[in-house]
Design a protein around this motif. Structure first.
Motif, PDB file in Angstrom:
ATOM      1  N   ALA A 221       0.867  -1.171   0.000  1.00 43.19           N
ATOM      2  CA  ALA A 221       0.000   0.000   0.000  1.00 43.19           C
ATOM      3  C   ALA A 221       0.905   1.223   0.000  1.00 43.19           C
ATOM      4  CB  ALA A 221      -0.886  -0.003   1.235  1.00 43.19           C
ATOM      5  N   THR A 228      -2.690   9.904   3.887  1.00 39.18           N
ATOM      6  CA  THR A 228      -3.900   9.346   4.479  1.00 39.18           C
ATOM      7  C   THR A 228      -4.425  10.269   5.574  1.00 39.18           C
ATOM      8  OG1 THR A 228      -2.992   7.156   4.040  1.00 39.18           O
ATOM      9  CG2 THR A 228      -4.886   7.261   5.506  1.00 39.18           C
ATOM     10  N   GLN A 356     -11.981   5.928  -1.612  1.00 42.51           N
ATOM     11  CA  GLN A 356     -11.923   4.497  -1.925  1.00 42.51           C
ATOM     12  C   GLN A 356     -11.422   4.271  -3.351  1.00 42.51           C
ATOM     13  OE1 GLN A 356     -15.846   2.872  -1.618  1.00 42.51           O
ATOM     14  NE2 GLN A 356     -15.377   1.143  -2.941  1.00 42.51           N
ATOM     15  N   ASP A 359      -7.908   4.037  -3.684  1.00 38.17           N
ATOM     16  CA  ASP A 359      -7.323   2.931  -2.909  1.00 38.17           C
ATOM     17  C   ASP A 359      -6.751   3.371  -1.576  1.00 38.17           C
ATOM     18  OD1 ASP A 359      -7.912   0.947  -4.802  1.00 38.17           O
ATOM     19  OD2 ASP A 359      -6.200   1.617  -5.997  1.00 38.17           O
ATOM     20  N   ILE A 360      -7.306   4.438  -1.039  1.00 39.05           N
ATOM     21  CA  ILE A 360      -6.856   4.869   0.287  1.00 39.05           C
ATOM     22  C   ILE A 360      -7.767   4.236   1.329  1.00 39.05           C
ATOM     23  CG2 ILE A 360      -6.564   6.833   1.838  1.00 39.05           C
ATOM     24  CD1 ILE A 360      -6.133   8.537  -0.637  1.00 39.05           C
ATOM     25  N   GLN A 361      -7.144   3.587   2.288  1.00 38.98           N
ATOM     26  CA  GLN A 361      -7.904   3.027   3.406  1.00 38.98           C
ATOM     27  C   GLN A 361      -7.777   4.010   4.569  1.00 38.98           C
ATOM     28  OE1 GLN A 361     -10.219   1.747   5.421  1.00 38.98           O
ATOM     29  NE2 GLN A 361      -9.999  -0.118   4.201  1.00 38.98           N
ATOM     30  N   LEU A 362      -8.857   4.762   4.854  1.00 45.56           N
ATOM     31  CA  LEU A 362      -8.790   5.747   5.937  1.00 45.56           C
ATOM     32  C   LEU A 362      -8.756   5.080   7.300  1.00 45.56           C
ATOM     33  CD1 LEU A 362     -11.257   8.581   4.878  1.00 45.56           C
ATOM     34  CD2 LEU A 362      -8.781   8.510   4.627  1.00 45.56           C
ATOM     35  N   GLY A 363      -9.152   3.822   7.349  1.00 43.01           N
ATOM     36  CA  GLY A 363      -9.221   3.150   8.645  1.00 43.01           C
ATOM     37  C   GLY A 363     -10.464   3.583   9.393  1.00 43.01           C
ATOM     38  N   PHE A 364     -10.538   3.205  10.647  1.00 43.71           N
ATOM     39  CA  PHE A 364     -11.707   3.543  11.435  1.00 43.71           C
ATOM     40  C   PHE A 364     -11.580   4.983  11.896  1.00 43.71           C
ATOM     41  CE2 PHE A 364     -11.065  -1.038  11.852  1.00 43.71           C
ATOM     42  CZ  PHE A 364     -12.222  -1.434  11.204  1.00 43.71           C
TER      43      PHE A 364
ATOM     44  N   ASP B  37     -12.998  -4.594   7.293  1.00 39.39           N
ATOM     45  CA  ASP B  37     -13.963  -3.879   6.445  1.00 39.39           C
ATOM     46  C   ASP B  37     -13.299  -3.549   5.119  1.00 39.39           C
ATOM     47  OD1 ASP B  37     -15.589  -3.936   8.622  1.00 39.39           O
ATOM     48  OD2 ASP B  37     -15.812  -1.763   8.819  1.00 39.39           O
ATOM     49  N   THR B  38     -14.065  -3.655   4.041  1.00 37.22           N
ATOM     50  CA  THR B  38     -13.585  -3.128   2.770  1.00 37.22           C
ATOM     51  C   THR B  38     -14.055  -1.682   2.643  1.00 37.22           C
ATOM     52  OG1 THR B  38     -15.435  -4.405   1.887  1.00 37.22           O
ATOM     53  CG2 THR B  38     -13.245  -5.174   1.352  1.00 37.22           C
ATOM     54  N   THR B  39     -13.463  -0.955   1.701  1.00 38.22           N
ATOM     55  CA  THR B  39     -13.788   0.469   1.595  1.00 38.22           C
ATOM     56  C   THR B  39     -15.243   0.694   1.175  1.00 38.22           C
ATOM     57  OG1 THR B  39     -12.720   0.362  -0.566  1.00 38.22           O
ATOM     58  CG2 THR B  39     -11.493   1.421   1.190  1.00 38.22           C
ATOM     59  N   ASP B  40     -15.904  -0.328   0.645  1.00 33.83           N
ATOM     60  CA  ASP B  40     -17.317  -0.161   0.297  1.00 33.83           C
ATOM     61  C   ASP B  40     -18.230  -0.384   1.509  1.00 33.83           C
ATOM     62  OD1 ASP B  40     -17.054  -2.843   0.660  1.00 33.83           O
ATOM     63  OD2 ASP B  40     -17.630  -3.433  -1.366  1.00 33.83           O
ATOM     64  N   ARG B 332      -5.646   0.686   8.742  1.00 38.98           N
ATOM     65  CA  ARG B 332      -5.270   1.187   7.419  1.00 38.98           C
ATOM     66  C   ARG B 332      -4.694   0.101   6.524  1.00 38.98           C
ATOM     67  NH1 ARG B 332      -2.586   7.115   8.481  1.00 38.98           N
ATOM     68  NH2 ARG B 332      -4.360   8.029   9.558  1.00 38.98           N
ATOM     69  N   GLN B 353      -5.583  -6.539  -2.478  1.00 39.65           N
ATOM     70  CA  GLN B 353      -6.905  -6.875  -1.948  1.00 39.65           C
ATOM     71  C   GLN B 353      -6.874  -7.096  -0.440  1.00 39.65           C
ATOM     72  OE1 GLN B 353      -5.157  -8.832  -3.930  1.00 39.65           O
ATOM     73  NE2 GLN B 353      -5.339 -10.999  -3.374  1.00 39.65           N
ATOM     74  N   SER B 356      -5.854  -3.207   1.291  1.00 36.62           N
ATOM     75  CA  SER B 356      -6.868  -2.153   1.223  1.00 36.62           C
ATOM     76  C   SER B 356      -7.972  -2.381   2.250  1.00 36.62           C
ATOM     77  CB  SER B 356      -7.466  -2.087  -0.184  1.00 36.62           C
ATOM     78  OG  SER B 356      -8.097  -3.314  -0.482  1.00 36.62           O
ATOM     79  N   LEU B 357      -7.779  -3.351   3.137  1.00 41.80           N
ATOM     80  CA  LEU B 357      -8.772  -3.628   4.170  1.00 41.80           C
ATOM     81  C   LEU B 357      -8.515  -2.764   5.404  1.00 41.80           C
ATOM     82  CD1 LEU B 357      -8.580  -7.529   4.062  1.00 41.80           C
ATOM     83  CD2 LEU B 357     -10.503  -6.144   3.259  1.00 41.80           C
ATOM     84  N   ALA B 358      -9.600  -2.476   6.129  1.00 36.54           N
ATOM     85  CA  ALA B 358      -9.424  -1.927   7.478  1.00 36.54           C
ATOM     86  C   ALA B 358      -9.529  -3.103   8.431  1.00 36.54           C
ATOM     87  CB  ALA B 358     -10.504  -0.898   7.771  1.00 36.54           C
TER      88      ALA B 358
END
Lengths: 370, 370
Positions: A221, A228, A356, A359-364, B37-40, B332, B353, B356-358
């Motif tokens: 990533a 981010t 999204q 492809d940025i994962q902001l996290g919680f 979680d995925t970004t969607d 992130r 894949q 890109s997960l949280a």
């Protein structure tokens, strides 16, 4: 790099990483975020957003400190109005940069000290009352602020002093009241200036070092953690505005509202503050050469960029006629406020989708937890 | 250095990284399981190996919290986040949902569950919604619809649960917070506790509370070592500016011992710890502080803070086979091997894949079962 294994195997890891990325492109047909120029995005945001906004905040706060001093020298209606005007300008400048919740603003808890809000237990009011009862010769100097509760160091306490009942007569009759007003104005100016200086001095360094601790070259990533953080600063406040600044105040209906939960209700600047927050987010979205909007267009998502742009505009158009005071709007424009909260939800969803697509994962979000 | 060495050997073999086909001749691979979680906005139970090869992607009805690996079968359980209404037990070899366990009417799960050591049963913390009372239930996997045992946890808001090393005692973290959905109702009067229950009778064997001044330190996450020592990750529910210790240690028959990090670290931890895990030796504990982007390390033999490593939004933790080495996951999308003694962390190479997960708050690490 003290770890022996790491030192000896670093080249191996780097090589493997390259193979891996290549494989990703071939097999997943996924150009990922490599196309975005993140260092340029970071640098531009620093130069065109963060630095000018902190500079503006520092300069407004400096005028506020001057006004506070003049007010105590001659506490009359005119000087009170001038100080209130300086307070509103400073508040507005703060609301235009309060979305940045990392870096120098967090040093020495300046973020809490400038604006301790929401203050659900009215700690600020209690602390202020106790402070005003201190002996008349109490010095409101650096040492005092070093020890003081964050709730009386910044804008909310000053707001109470300037807009509280009998503000003028108290300023005229109680030296402690006046000296504290002057001292808090000065303290806000000191904090604002300190943050600006720190960003000027260390901004480049902050952008270079990721808040994630660096050393992430081997991660797939390939987005700097600071990018981010910046995206989070753009996206996260929208939900906060909707939930905390509006819905919590709007209660269950027009007859069941909580006007005193609003931010800046005493100065009747609640909606002005929200507009300043949204203008800042809008600017950060648009950017001049490398905003999120441009990244989306580069990424082949011009429709999404346009939809977000339109949504910012729509909310702005609907907020504008409501004036600065949320209390007044609760009485007269409840349905309009409701529809603005719906529009904010749409904006929140769109911004999250946009991030999204890069492809940025902001996290919680920073309030998440269990 | 089991995980690391094996992975590095594979890395040096070059292309082997890309395929990493499991071979019957090799020792059982190490698997990592976590909710993510995925970004969607969809929620998943993910199982991958330590090379970043995905083994399972199971869609969950709602966001999950804890993940537990079955001791004898190739199953993992994902427990719904509180207030939770499912526990999915999934076979990671064939992706089949083995059980979807739902709470009885008037109950909800609290985010954590553990398998019994023989693998025949599942303990889960629950809330009785009428009384607000914490409950802990044992279900058999042969007939999981109705609990076989159902005990009071002697507190409100039970969260993580553990079994003592000899399997005779349940250890329950009673968070102390009475909730309605996700709303907290009793922050001013909350009384968290650590409770020890007899597994057969539910009898309360020992219960420990914090000092009255510390009653807002919620006891939520913990781990136990072979000596029966319990390391606890605390979450402070009081004022944002208070500076409380955030880690506790408990030994049977003694009072809870609060452990404090050095002042600057303690402040950076942002009043919130998310997960606690002992290393394989049982002497060193890792406690994550995701809001402070820190993972802290503690030496329980000496009751003291050791060191910390920065990790943005890092929360999930698991011990590796090697003493003092942990795996951590972040919101992130990152996973790291942590070497606290060397002040070093190494990112796991994850394909897009997975990166890109949280990654959600908790992870499990275990050897694959056929």
């Amino acid at each position: 790099m003290k770890h022996a294994i790491n030192t000896s195997l670093l080249p191996t890891l780097a090589g493997a990483s390259a193979i891996f990325l290549l494989a990703g492109v071939i097999h997943i047909n996924h150009a990922a975020a490599q196309s975005a120029d993140w260092p340029a995005y970071n640098a531009e945001t620093l130069q065109e957003d963060i630095l000018p906004r902190y500079q503006h905040f520092a300069s407004e706060a400096s005028e506020l400190a001057d006004a506070g001093t003049a007010l105590c020298q001659k506490p009359d209606v005119q000087s009170l109005e001038q100080t209130r005007a300086a307070f509103r300008s400073t508040l507005n400048a703060w609301q235009g940069i309060s979305h940045i919740q990392f870096g120098p603003v967090t040093y020495l808890m300046r973020n809490y000290s400038i604006e301790f809000w929401p203050d659900r237990k009215s700690i600020g009011r209690k602390q202020l009352r106790a402070t005003l009862e201190l002996p008349a010769d109490t010095a409101f100097d650096d040492e005092f602020f070093h020890q003081a509760s964050v709730s009386i160091k910044g804008l909310p306490a000053l707001e109470q002093l300037l807009y509280g009942p009998d503000a003028l007569s108290r300023l005229q009759q109680e030296t402690t009241y006046c000296r504290l007003t002057q001292a808090i104005s000065g303290n806000i100016a000191d904090m604002a200036n300190g943050i600006y200086q720190d960003w000027q001095k260390n901004g480049e360094q902050l952008l270079a070092a990721s808040s994630d601790g660096g050393e992430d070259e081997t991660s797939s990533a390939d987005i700097p953690a600071i990018s981010t953080d910046l995206m989070k600063s753009l996206v996260e406040p929208i939900e906060l505005i909707r939930d905390t600044k509006l819905l919590a105040v709007m209660g269950k209906g027009p007859d069941a509202t909580y006007p005193h939960r609003a931010e800046n209700w005493m100065s009747e600047q609640s909606l002005a503050s929200i507009r300043a927050n949204l203008d800042a987010a809008h600017d950060m979205f648009t950017g001049s050469t490398a905003g999120l909007a441009q990244l989306l267009r580069q990424r082949g998502e011009p429709d999404m960029a346009k939809a977000i742009e339109q949504q910012f505009q729509l909310i702005d158009d609907h907020l504008e006629p409501l004036g600065d005071s949320l209390t007044a709007a609760l009485d007269n424009h409840y349905e309009a406020l409701k529809s603005i909260t719906d529009s904010l939800k749409v904006l929140d969803v769109l911004l999250n989708k946009a991030v999204q697509s890069l492809d940025i994962q902001l996290g919680f979000n920073s309030r998440d937890g269990d | 250095m089991e995980i690391n060495r094996r992975r590095l050997l594979q890395l040096m073999a070059g292309a082997a990284v890309l395929t990493a086909l499991p071979s019957r001749a090799q020792p059982a691979p190490i698997l990592i399981a976590s909710a993510a979680d995925t970004t969607d906005g969809k929620h998943w139970l993910i199982v991958m190996d330590d090379l970043g090869v995905e083994r399972l992607r199971h869609l969950l009805p709602e966001r999950a919290h804890h993940v537990a690996a079955h001791p004898t079968r190739p199953w993992v359980a994902a427990v719904a986040r509180r207030p939770g209404y499912y526990i999915d037990v999934v076979d990671y070899n064939n992706a089949q949902l083995v059980h979807r366990i739902e709470p009885q009417s008037g109950r909800h799960f609290y985010g954590h569950a553990i398998f019994t050591p023989d693998g025949n049963g599942l303990w889960a913390t629950e809330m009785d919604m009428d009384s607000g009372e914490g409950r802990v239930t044992l279900r058999t996997l042969a007939d999981p619809a109705k609990p076989l045992l159902d005990f009071s946890t002697a507190g409100i808001g039970p969260h993580e649960l553990l079994l003592s090393p000899d399997g005779s005692t349940l250890v329950i973290a009673n968070g102390g917070i009475l909730t309605d959905g996700r709303d907290k109702l009793n922050i001013d009067s909350m009384q968290p506790s650590l409770a020890y229950l007899d597994v057969a009778s539910g009898a309360l064997l020992e219960q420990r509370f914090l000092a009255p001044d510390d009653h807002q330190l919620s006891i939520r996450h913990m781990d136990i070592n072979a000596n029966g020592e319990v390391i606890i990750a605390l979450q402070y529910q009081g004022e944002a500016t208070d500076d409380k210790p955030l880690v506790a240690l408990h030994r049977r028959g003694e009072a809870l011992l609060l452990l404090r990090a050095p002042a600057d670290i303690n402040r950076q931890m942002a009043q919130y710890c998310g997960s606690a895990r002992f290393d394989s030796s049982g002497r060193i504990a890792a406690v994550s502080a995701p809001r402070g982007n820190l993972i802290t390390f503690w030496d329980v033999a000496e009751n003291r803070f050791l060191t910390s490593l920065r990790t943005a939004d890092g929360c999930g933790l698991a011990a590796t086979d090697e003493p003092e080495v942990f795996i951590a996951s972040s919101g992130r999308g990152r996973c790291y091997t942590l070497y606290p003694r060397d002040d070093y962390r190494e990112p796991l190479l994850l394909p897009p894949q997975l990166s890109s997960l949280a990654w959600d708050n908790h992870m499990a690490l275990f050897h694959a079962l056929g």
